[in-house]
Design an enzyme around this catalytic site. Structure first.
Site, PDB file in Angstrom:
ATOM      1  CG  HIS A 122      48.265 -20.252  51.980  1.00  0.00           C
ATOM      2  ND1 HIS A 122      48.658 -20.929  50.862  1.00  0.00           N
ATOM      3  CD2 HIS A 122      46.941 -20.559  52.162  1.00  0.00           C
ATOM      4  CE1 HIS A 122      47.626 -21.602  50.354  1.00  0.00           C
ATOM      5  NE2 HIS A 122      46.580 -21.411  51.132  1.00  0.00           N
ATOM      6  CD  GLU A 159      43.848 -19.503  51.823  1.00  0.00           C
ATOM      7  OE1 GLU A 159      44.192 -19.226  50.670  1.00  0.00           O
ATOM      8  OE2 GLU A 159      43.695 -20.671  52.226  1.00  0.00           O
ATOM      9  CG  HIS A 215      43.964 -24.063  53.672  1.00  0.00           C
ATOM     10  ND1 HIS A 215      44.943 -23.583  52.844  1.00  0.00           N
ATOM     11  CD2 HIS A 215      44.524 -25.073  54.383  1.00  0.00           C
ATOM     12  CE1 HIS A 215      46.063 -24.264  53.040  1.00  0.00           C
ATOM     13  NE2 HIS A 215      45.829 -25.177  53.963  1.00  0.00           N
ATOM     14  CD  GLU A 297      40.171 -24.728  51.284  1.00  0.00           C
ATOM     15  OE1 GLU A 297      40.102 -23.523  51.585  1.00  0.00           O
ATOM     16  OE2 GLU A 297      41.124 -25.221  50.663  1.00  0.00           O
TER      17      GLU A 297
HETATM   18 ZN    ZN Z   1      44.647 -22.204  51.217  1.00  0.00          ZN
END
Ligand code: ZN
Length: 333
Positions: A122, A159, A215, A297
């Site tokens: 992102h 995030e 992430h 993640e």
């Molecule tokens: Zn993400």
């Protein structure tokens, strides 16, 4: 994390943010091609039911916040001074991937001569550029949104802030061991993105020996732990992962074990059957990669216990160390 609440479908499948709700209720480890759409739909419905949020297929990039928070206003409210709308760079994004500023002579070490690409998931500016990041790009298997906003903790830690911080920390560790490290984007250099296809291309054009996309997830409270996303075998259009599936799994397993060791975290308790490993065929960043690549993640930003870790600089350093150690192990350093 992604935020369009539409269930995946061939023409409007999930953007390239792996941490999506409707995957998280799956009990199976591998997301099969044939089972993907119905399973995701079922998971999506369940997630919506659990979260109390009604389906809203027309509202892209909606962070699963209380109803009063729109994604855009939330992003603006929580943007740091350097990323506020008034100070966000407005130039056409053209920032090229870069190594550390000033580019000192690389340290000599076990990773001398190796290239690693770290992809901070992102961009903090994505909240202010939803039109741009909504634009569909070709990922070989289908077309998906250029990028997504990413999630936040309940207190508003983005995030995208987390992923950049961990990526920079990881770069520093790897450079100290002699690696050439490329980030797919840098803080403040470009106002949004890169698009998912460009993120993949950066790794390919760097001829990276390993690529890791960083992430954090955004699922219901109580879901905890880390997981690694591995590329499935896909061949369609520009996507052909046959050569990277094997080495990517090796990379992912190395990162998983080292991440668990350095952070003390457990594999995700909500998918992956406790292995901390999941295979997916819907992520452009993996499908378009020609280099060994995984997503990690690191935890669930919407869970208070995980969020306490993710917002801790000390914990993020441990996370970076685990990722770096996994890469070193993979590269035989
Ligand atoms: Zn993400």
């Amino acid at each position: 994390m992604r935020y369009d609440d539409s269930p995946p479908a061939p023409e409007s499948g999930p953007a390239d943010a792996p941490d999506r709700h409707w995957f998280t209720r799956r009990s199976t480890l591998v997301v099969g091609v044939a089972a993907l759409a119905p399973a995701c739909l079922a998971g999506w419905v369940l997630t919506q039911a659990l979260s109390g949020a009604g389906p809203d297929e027309t509202r892209p990039h909606t962070v699963p916040l209380p109803a009063s928070h729109s994604a855009l206003s939330h992003g603006q409210r929580d943007a740091k001074p350097g990323s506020s709308p008034s100070s966000t760079p407005t130039s056409t994004p053209s920032g090229s991937p870069s190594t550390s500023a000033a580019a000192p002579a690389p340290a000599r070490g076990p990773l001398s001569g190796r290239t690693v690409v770290i992809d901070p998931g992102h961009n903090t500016g994505n909240f202010q550029h939803t039109d741009e990041i909504d634009r569909k790009v070709d990922i070989g298997t289908n077309r998906k949104e250029c990028d997504t906003t990413g999630t936040t903790t309940n207190s508003g830690y983005m995030e995208a802030e987390f992923t950049m911080d961990v990526s920079v920390r990881t770069r520093k560790i790897l450079e100290a061991q002699g690696a050439k490290v490329v980030l797919t984007h840098e803080t403040g250099v470009r106002p949004w993105g890169p698009c998912i296809n460009e993120r993949a291309r950066i790794g390919n054009e760097a001829a990276a020996d390993a690529v890791v996309s960083v992430h954090a997830d955004g699922v219901s409270s109580g879901n905890r732990g880390y997981h690694i996303i591995l590329p499935a075998t896909v061949k369609s259009g520009a996507a052909d992962t046959a050569k990277i599936v094997g080495p990517s799994r090796d990379l992912g397993e190395k990162i998983a074990s080292n991440f668990a060791r350095t952070t003390g975290s457990s594999p995700a308790n909500y998918l992956g059957s406790g292995t901390g490993l999941v295979v997916r065929d819907d992520l452009g960043g993996l499908n378009l990669s020609t280099r060994p690549k995984v997503f990690i993640e690191c935890g669930n930003m919407r869970d208070a216990k995980d969020a306490a870790q993710l917002t801790s600089p000390e914990w993020r350093q441990k996370a970076a160390q685990g990722i770096a150690d996994g890469i070193v192990g993979f590269l035989g350093g």
